[in-house]
Design a protein around this motif. Structure first.
Motif, PDB file in Angstrom:
ATOM      1  N   VAL A 108       2.311   5.878   6.365  1.00 26.56           N
ATOM      2  CA  VAL A 108       1.334   5.050   7.128  1.00 26.56           C
ATOM      3  C   VAL A 108       1.433   5.163   8.840  1.00 26.56           C
ATOM      4  N   ILE A 139      -5.788  -9.843   1.681  1.00 31.81           N
ATOM      5  CA  ILE A 139      -6.461  -8.944   2.517  1.00 31.81           C
ATOM      6  C   ILE A 139      -7.479  -8.032   1.871  1.00 31.81           C
ATOM      7  N   LYS A 148      -3.497   1.811   6.006  1.00 33.49           N
ATOM      8  CA  LYS A 148      -4.404   2.300   4.840  1.00 33.49           C
ATOM      9  C   LYS A 148      -5.771   1.832   4.861  1.00 33.49           C
ATOM     10  N   ARG A 170       1.224   3.755  11.851  1.00 35.03           N
ATOM     11  CA  ARG A 170       0.936   2.462  12.522  1.00 35.03           C
ATOM     12  C   ARG A 170       0.938   2.979  14.072  1.00 35.03           C
ATOM     13  N   GLU A 173       5.639  -1.017   2.712  1.00 29.46           N
ATOM     14  CA  GLU A 173       4.431  -1.317   3.531  1.00 29.46           C
ATOM     15  C   GLU A 173       3.202  -1.959   2.716  1.00 29.46           C
ATOM     16  N   SER A 174       3.090  -3.220   3.493  1.00 28.66           N
ATOM     17  CA  SER A 174       1.996  -3.887   3.005  1.00 28.66           C
ATOM     18  C   SER A 174       0.589  -3.441   4.065  1.00 28.66           C
ATOM     19  N   VAL A 175      -0.492  -4.088   3.850  1.00 31.88           N
ATOM     20  CA  VAL A 175      -1.653  -3.743   4.829  1.00 31.88           C
ATOM     21  C   VAL A 175      -1.275  -4.023   6.150  1.00 31.88           C
ATOM     22  N   VAL A 190       0.629  -1.345   0.076  1.00 29.64           N
ATOM     23  CA  VAL A 190      -0.106   0.008  -0.095  1.00 29.64           C
ATOM     24  C   VAL A 190       0.640   1.209   0.113  1.00 29.64           C
ATOM     25  N   PHE A 216      -4.772   7.156   4.038  1.00 33.08           N
ATOM     26  CA  PHE A 216      -4.165   6.636   5.301  1.00 33.08           C
ATOM     27  C   PHE A 216      -4.739   7.140   6.632  1.00 33.08           C
ATOM     28  N   THR A 246      -8.742  -4.806   9.168  1.00 31.32           N
ATOM     29  CA  THR A 246      -8.938  -3.616   8.412  1.00 31.32           C
ATOM     30  C   THR A 246     -10.317  -3.248   8.354  1.00 31.32           C
TER      31      THR A 246
END
Lengths: 127, 363
Positions: B291, B34, B313, B293, A60-62, A39, B320, B227
């Protein structure tokens, strides 16, 4: 997906394609598969000098962020700007369209530290 | 330590799932991707193996009084077969876990997070000593559980259930025949979509899983479960809720009730509800790329003032986003800018309202 025999590979799952005195690099099909849907990609600035095995990009992945290591020492001379808006190219076409960086190679001898396609397939086969 | 396996473990293997450790269980994180799984739940119907969740049964003449002592939400208002969401709190108001309370004919069923089941049961047993006529039992092994979620969940499950699903409202349940065998079916879920959770014997759980897949439901792993719940602004224990956080701070003030009887954490929780808290949960949208996190620091007017609890995301909104705790010293409103620090770099974000996304769930 086959691993091109003219490329070289690191044990950390980067590939390298020699283009004269330069090395185009990205992450392998095995790596993108392990990461899942990509992503976001953070690429180094053009002009940055890196040492072999130095972390110089992030994919970066999910689920997670993974560091990408320079497969050879050199100067970043080009980055794949398409990845800014289409990070999924790394999943769709890891060995061609999903390339990440072109490095001007400092020390060609370092290429000897990398694996051939056959050796890389053995390396990931053991996982 | 050997990882625990749900009744659907072999089914996951057959489906080629990528398996991971989660709260002591070996669980599927994804089957295909995913992204695909996330979209299937938002647009069609997906099924989740949630058999790892813990089931604690509370019965006896004082069962209601005991449940009321454990939770800040009000179980006395529940009709039989109605369901309630509540945090489970310590005496200081911080959060042991969050759970669903089912009021059944002869007992209460508490459904808790897999990783917390043993801790919760120990806490519950610790509380039970002052109640004479209460029996609390950890019955997790007797229950399999499948969640079926998405705009087509109702239509997919309907032919398999001997009851009128349209009569089950949001947060209500029914004891019904599913594929000819008894199960507990509730209109609940953790995705922001309409859907059901089915509690059944391990054998029926296996049969139902295969039948739902044949009916076109897509198996969904823990990756997309995260998610989906994130977009719907639903708290996840270990992220928005933990032993240092009260439900008021986590934006769950609506679950904290006055109630005439005493309950764990009552004084502090009601005080926080009246007077406010030192930190609060907010939504963030990235303006710069990156991102944000869990663990990423949040800065307001250049001052470190909080931390991201969940960030990723949003696959539905293509943005994001993050949930974060920030200090309530500074007043913030939607659209206000703040910063997050990702790998040493400050990046701009703006405050947005929670939830980020509302799906087909029928409140």
């Amino acid at each position: 997906m086959p691993y091109p025999s003219e490329y070289r590979y690191s044990k950390e799952h980067e590939w390298v394609k020699l283009e004269g005195a330069n090395a185009r690099m990205g992450i392998t099909d095995f790596a993108q598969h392990e990461l899942g849907d990509v992503v976001y990609v953070e690429l180094p600035k053009v002009g940055r000098k890196v040492k072999q095995h130095e972390s110089f990009a992030v994919v970066e992945s999910v689920k997670a962020a993974s560091e990408v290591y320079a497969p050879v020492s050199g100067e970043v001379i080009e980055v794949n700007k398409k990845l800014e808006n289409q990070p999924e190219l790394i999943n769709k076409s890891p060995h061609t369209e999903g390339w990440m960086v072109v490095l001007r190679i400092d020390t060609p001898k370092e290429l000897d530290n990398l694996l051939t396609a056959a050796d890389y397939e053995k390396h990931i086969g053991g996982k | 330590m050997t990882l625990k396996k749900t009744p659907l473990y072999e089914a996951h293997k057959r489906l080629g799932a990528k398996m991971v450790e989660f709260g002591g269980w070996e669980m599927p994180i994804q089957y295909t991707s995913i992204l695909d799984e996330h979209q299937a739940v938002r647009t069609s119907a997906g099924i989740f193996d949630v058999s790892h969740m813990g089931e604690i049964e509370v019965s006896g003449p004082q069962a209601l009084d005991f449940v009321q002592k454990l939770i800040p939400n009000d179980a006395s208002k529940l009709a039989v077969i109605q369901v309630l969401y509540s945090p489970l709190c310590y005496e200081n108001g911080t959060t042991v876990d969050d759970l669903l309370v089912y009021r059944l004919v002869d007992k209460f069923l508490l459904v808790v997070n897999a990783a917390n089941t043993d801790k919760d049961f120990a806490w519950i047993q610790n509380n039970v000593s002052s109640f004479k006529n209460v029996n609390a039992e950890n019955r997790s092994a007797a229950y399999g559980q499948i969640a079926i979620q998405g705009p087509k969940a109702d239509a997919t499950l309907r032919p398999l259930v001997e009851c009128d699903l349209s009569q089950i409202k949001y947060y209500w349940s029914v004891q019904a025949k599913v594929l000819g065998e008894s199960a507990l079916v509730s209109r609940t879920g953790y995705t922001g979509e309409d859907g059901f959770e089915v509690y059944a014997s391990p054998q029926l759980t296996q049969k139902l899983w295969d039948t739902l897949i044949s009916a076109g439901a897509k198996p969904i792993g823990l990756g997309a479960r995260d998610t989906l719940r994130f977009e719907a602004g639903l708290a996840l224990y270990g992220h928005e809720l933990n032993e240092q956080t009260t439900p008021i701070e986590a934006g769950l003030g609506w679950t904290v009730k006055e109630k005439s009887s005493d309950y764990n954490g009552k004084a502090i929780l009601l005080q926080q509800k009246r007077e406010g808290t030192k930190k609060k949960l907010i939504g963030l949208k990235m303006v710069d790329a990156g991102v944000p996190r869990q663990g990423v620091k949040v800065f307001v007017h250049g001052q470190e003032s909080g931390v991201v609890t969940s960030g990723m995301k949003s696959l539905t909104l293509d943005q994001f986003l993050a949930m974060a705790f920030v200090s309530t010293n500074t007043s913030l409103k939607p659209g206000d800018r703040l910063e997050v620090e990702i790998r040493g770099q400050r990046k701009i974000a703006e405050l947005v309202k929670l939830p980020f996304y509302r799906g087909s769930v029928k409140h």
